[in-house]
Design a protein around this motif. Sequence first.
Motif, PDB file in Angstrom:
ATOM      1  N   ASN A 122     -26.144  -6.877 -37.365  1.00 15.68           N
ATOM      2  CA  ASN A 122     -26.652  -6.036 -36.266  1.00 15.68           C
ATOM      3  C   ASN A 122     -25.785  -4.788 -36.102  1.00 15.68           C
ATOM      4  O   ASN A 122     -26.304  -3.681 -35.914  1.00 15.68           O
ATOM      5  CB  ASN A 122     -26.689  -6.816 -34.953  1.00 15.68           C
ATOM      6  N   LEU A 123     -24.479  -4.972 -36.162  1.00 19.87           N
ATOM      7  CA  LEU A 123     -23.575  -3.826 -36.036  1.00 19.87           C
ATOM      8  C   LEU A 123     -23.750  -2.854 -37.192  1.00 19.87           C
ATOM      9  O   LEU A 123     -23.723  -1.638 -37.000  1.00 19.87           O
ATOM     10  CB  LEU A 123     -22.124  -4.294 -35.963  1.00 19.87           C
ATOM     11  N   LYS A 124     -23.948  -3.395 -38.371  1.00 21.67           N
ATOM     12  CA  LYS A 124     -24.153  -2.536 -39.539  1.00 21.67           C
ATOM     13  C   LYS A 124     -25.409  -1.678 -39.356  1.00 21.67           C
ATOM     14  O   LYS A 124     -25.391  -0.476 -39.621  1.00 21.67           O
ATOM     15  CB  LYS A 124     -24.269  -3.397 -40.795  1.00 21.67           C
ATOM     16  N   GLY A 125     -26.501  -2.289 -38.893  1.00 19.94           N
ATOM     17  CA  GLY A 125     -27.739  -1.534 -38.645  1.00 19.94           C
ATOM     18  C   GLY A 125     -27.564  -0.486 -37.555  1.00 19.94           C
ATOM     19  O   GLY A 125     -28.042   0.649 -37.675  1.00 19.94           O
ATOM     20  N   THR A 126     -26.845  -0.853 -36.492  1.00 16.19           N
ATOM     21  CA  THR A 126     -26.604   0.087 -35.395  1.00 16.19           C
ATOM     22  C   THR A 126     -25.778   1.275 -35.861  1.00 16.19           C
ATOM     23  O   THR A 126     -26.071   2.427 -35.531  1.00 16.19           O
ATOM     24  CB  THR A 126     -25.884  -0.632 -34.240  1.00 16.19           C
ATOM     25  N   VAL A 127     -24.763   1.010 -36.648  1.00 20.18           N
ATOM     26  CA  VAL A 127     -23.904   2.083 -37.158  1.00 20.18           C
ATOM     27  C   VAL A 127     -24.698   3.010 -38.081  1.00 20.18           C
ATOM     28  O   VAL A 127     -24.562   4.235 -38.019  1.00 20.18           O
ATOM     29  CB  VAL A 127     -22.671   1.502 -37.879  1.00 20.18           C
ATOM     30  N   GLU A 128     -25.550   2.451 -38.929  1.00 20.11           N
ATOM     31  CA  GLU A 128     -26.366   3.279 -39.827  1.00 20.11           C
ATOM     32  C   GLU A 128     -27.314   4.164 -39.033  1.00 20.11           C
ATOM     33  O   GLU A 128     -27.456   5.357 -39.324  1.00 20.11           O
ATOM     34  CB  GLU A 128     -27.141   2.404 -40.800  1.00 20.11           C
TER      35      GLU A 128
END
Length: 112
Positions: free
Chosen positions: A48-54
């Motif tokens: 989830n954090l990876k998607g948010t950062v992208e």
Amino acid sequence: MKRALTFATGLAVGYVAGTRAGHEKYELIKEKAHEVSEQPAVVDLRENLKGTVETASKAVTAKVADATSELTKKLHGSAHEEAASTPVKPAPAAPGEYPAAPTGIVPGSGTV
């Protein structure tokens, strides 16, 4: 001499014992960290954090590109407007026509 040899031997034994204990603790901590990082809740949070950062990165990149293009338009537009509206003064012909160099002294203040 005997004291120095005894001290050096004790130091060597302590160093070896300490490094072995330290290495064992390091391996234990490394193993526990790996176990925690593989738990499903942690994996989901990481994704989830990876998607948010992208998503945030793409949004910031777009905003920076827009701001840069607007600033470029303003700078080029104002440079062209100034060039058209500002009259060009010719350089003074004689050296006496140049203004005096700044001295740092304010007239009438009496101080530097």
